[in-house]
Design a protein around this motif. Structure first.
Motif, PDB file in Angstrom:
ATOM      1  N   ASP A 158       0.838  -1.210   0.000  1.00  0.00           N
ATOM      2  CA  ASP A 158       0.000   0.000   0.000  1.00  0.00           C
ATOM      3  C   ASP A 158       0.867   1.252   0.000  1.00  0.00           C
ATOM      4  O   ASP A 158       0.503   2.275  -0.593  1.00  0.00           O
ATOM      5  CB  ASP A 158      -0.934   0.010   1.216  1.00  0.00           C
ATOM      6  CG  ASP A 158      -2.103  -0.953   1.012  1.00  0.00           C
ATOM      7  OD1 ASP A 158      -2.317  -1.376  -0.144  1.00  0.00           O
ATOM      8  OD2 ASP A 158      -2.784  -1.278   1.996  1.00  0.00           O
ATOM      9  N   ALA A 159       2.002   1.185   0.666  1.00  0.00           N
ATOM     10  CA  ALA A 159       2.907   2.347   0.705  1.00  0.00           C
ATOM     11  C   ALA A 159       3.425   2.643  -0.701  1.00  0.00           C
ATOM     12  O   ALA A 159       3.489   3.811  -1.120  1.00  0.00           O
ATOM     13  CB  ALA A 159       4.066   2.075   1.657  1.00  0.00           C
ATOM     14  N   VAL A 160       3.769   1.596  -1.466  1.00  0.00           N
ATOM     15  CA  VAL A 160       4.264   1.808  -2.836  1.00  0.00           C
ATOM     16  C   VAL A 160       3.133   2.317  -3.734  1.00  0.00           C
ATOM     17  O   VAL A 160       3.329   3.237  -4.531  1.00  0.00           O
ATOM     18  CB  VAL A 160       4.901   0.508  -3.401  1.00  0.00           C
ATOM     19  CG1 VAL A 160       5.238   0.664  -4.880  1.00  0.00           C
ATOM     20  CG2 VAL A 160       6.146   0.129  -2.605  1.00  0.00           C
ATOM     21  N   VAL A 161       1.938   1.757  -3.587  1.00  0.00           N
ATOM     22  CA  VAL A 161       0.789   2.197  -4.393  1.00  0.00           C
ATOM     23  C   VAL A 161       0.517   3.688  -4.154  1.00  0.00           C
ATOM     24  O   VAL A 161       0.298   4.454  -5.098  1.00  0.00           O
ATOM     25  CB  VAL A 161      -0.475   1.354  -4.049  1.00  0.00           C
ATOM     26  CG1 VAL A 161      -1.729   1.986  -4.644  1.00  0.00           C
ATOM     27  CG2 VAL A 161      -0.318  -0.072  -4.558  1.00  0.00           C
ATOM     28  N   ALA A 162       0.575   4.106  -2.904  1.00  0.00           N
ATOM     29  CA  ALA A 162       0.297   5.508  -2.571  1.00  0.00           C
ATOM     30  C   ALA A 162       1.360   6.429  -3.160  1.00  0.00           C
ATOM     31  O   ALA A 162       1.082   7.560  -3.556  1.00  0.00           O
ATOM     32  CB  ALA A 162       0.238   5.673  -1.058  1.00  0.00           C
ATOM     33  N   GLN A 163       2.578   5.888  -3.256  1.00  0.00           N
ATOM     34  CA  GLN A 163       3.706   6.660  -3.768  1.00  0.00           C
ATOM     35  C   GLN A 163       3.615   6.818  -5.301  1.00  0.00           C
ATOM     36  O   GLN A 163       4.111   7.788  -5.851  1.00  0.00           O
ATOM     37  CB  GLN A 163       4.949   5.834  -3.404  1.00  0.00           C
ATOM     38  CG  GLN A 163       6.280   6.411  -3.595  1.00  0.00           C
ATOM     39  CD  GLN A 163       7.329   5.366  -3.143  1.00  0.00           C
ATOM     40  OE1 GLN A 163       6.999   4.258  -2.707  1.00  0.00           O
ATOM     41  NE2 GLN A 163       8.580   5.720  -3.239  1.00  0.00           N
ATOM     42  N   LEU A 164       2.997   5.834  -5.960  1.00  0.00           N
ATOM     43  CA  LEU A 164       2.964   5.813  -7.435  1.00  0.00           C
ATOM     44  C   LEU A 164       1.534   5.671  -7.944  1.00  0.00           C
ATOM     45  O   LEU A 164       1.168   4.619  -8.493  1.00  0.00           O
ATOM     46  CB  LEU A 164       3.770   4.617  -7.953  1.00  0.00           C
ATOM     47  CG  LEU A 164       5.225   4.491  -7.525  1.00  0.00           C
ATOM     48  CD1 LEU A 164       5.794   3.172  -8.000  1.00  0.00           C
ATOM     49  CD2 LEU A 164       6.040   5.651  -8.088  1.00  0.00           C
TER      50      LEU A 164
END
Ligand code: NAD
Ligand code: KPL
Length: 305
Positions: free
Chosen positions: A111-117
């Motif tokens: 989820d952290a990567v999705v929010a970042q990209l």
């Protein structure tokens, strides 16, 4: 011409994927942390895969994050606690429709990567394959398994699954990848911390059946509360089956602690306890397990997260 597979993280799984893709003649590039790692890599002949005792080296091209070429497909093969910052170093190179495959165990890092990209397509993966490094730029394929891939936001499978087929990477497209990740997280929470606390192989947990059953009941409650009832189905039975089937093995968390490596606790038990708190769910044994595990990590001089 096939799209290049950029692989971020030349560790166990990253090397396992890179060598199999390269073996199939697919274009692969390994992204190394910095110039020093790249120089060390380039001093050798490439990446070595050891399978059934036979080793073969593949001359996969290495590069650093500041290479100017755009990235269309990125396999993120770092530990969960490194994924977000490792991806951040490559953000400027990602093409507008870049696809990422996130191999991290547990939950939270995806989820952290999705929010970042927000523009990229992030495909989550859950793998039962097992590999370890027996030297720099080498990987031993220790346990054959399966990798489930899925995208909760877009259920259509990508065309490049053909590449995995060609590379002999056993996989399946999953329309319920979150359920799979939650189920694996629950299994890991019921088994891995206890193997650290009792300093034992998975099989020895058969002598702690009551404690395992209590944890499974609480984890089941959590899964139901988090909207994952399918991941809760027959959990205790599945945990007992895995303990039996992997009796001679040391869990991944046990191995991390034994080798004085940081664990992925925050993405497993930590994530579970945080989710329980968010739902105001009282799970005393799970919470106590987290306290005991953190005490053990701190006593060994390892990070508590
Ligand atoms: P690993 O520690 O062997 O490899 C991770 C690699 O990423 C390391 O080489 C590290 O140096 C590199 N890395 C970290 N930050 C980086 C950065 N900024 N730039 C470049 N490289 C960077 O880890 P692993 O065992 O391959 O595990 C990766 C993930 O897969 C974990 O979440 C793990 O739980 C999961 N997993 C592993 C296995 C296995 O058998 N090894 C099986 C299933 C799931
Ligand atoms: O996935 C595992 C691990 O060791 O991380 C098993 C074998 C299922 C134990 O939880």
């Amino acid at each position: 011409m096939s799209t290049t597979w950029h692989i971020l993280g030349a560790g166990s799984l990253g090397t396992l994927w890179a060598t199999r893709l390269a073996r199939a003649g697919l274009p692969v590039r390994m992204i190394l942390r910095d110039k020093a790692r790249l120089a060390s890599y380039q001093a050798g002949k490439g990446l070595t895969l050891v399978e059934h005792g036979i080793e073969k080296t593949y001359p996969v091209i290495g590069e650093t994050p500041d290479n100017p070429e755009p990235i269309h497909r990125l396999l993120v093969a770092c530990k969960a606690y490194d994924a977000q910052s490792a991806v951040a170093h490559l953000q400027h190179r990602l093409s507008p429709h870049a696809e990422l495959v996130l191999l991290q165990n547990g939950l939270g890092s995806q989820d952290a990567v999705v929010a970042q990209l927000p523009q990229a397509r992030c495909i989550f993966a859950s793998s039962t394959e097992g590999a370890f490094r027996d030297g720099d730029w080498r990987v031993v394929f220790a346990g054959h398994g399966y990798t489930w891939l899925g995208d909760a936001a877009h259920p259509a499978p990508p065309l490049w699954l053909n590449d995995l087929h060609a590379a002999g990477i056993p996989h399946e497209w999953s329309t319920d990848i979150l359920t799979r990740l939650w189920r694996k997280l629950a299994l890991n929470c019921a088994i891995n911390p206890l193997t650290v606390l009792y300093q034992c192989r998975n099989g020895e947990l058969q002598t702690h059946q009551c404690e395992v059953a209590t944890l499974c009941a609480e984890l089941g409650e959590l899964l139901e509360c988090c909207g994952q009832p399918d991941a809760a189905l027959d959990l205790q039975h599945e945990v007992e089956r895995v303990i039996h089937a992997t009796a001679a093995n040391y869990s991944s968390m046990y191995q991390d602690v034994a080798n004085a490596r940081r664990t992925e606790i925050s993405y497993l038990l930590g994530y579970a306890c945080q989710a329980a708190a968010r739902h105001q769910l009282n799970l005393p044994h799970l919470q106590q397990l987290q306290v005991r595990l953190i005490d053990q990590l701190v006593a060994r001089g390892l990070p508590r997260d």
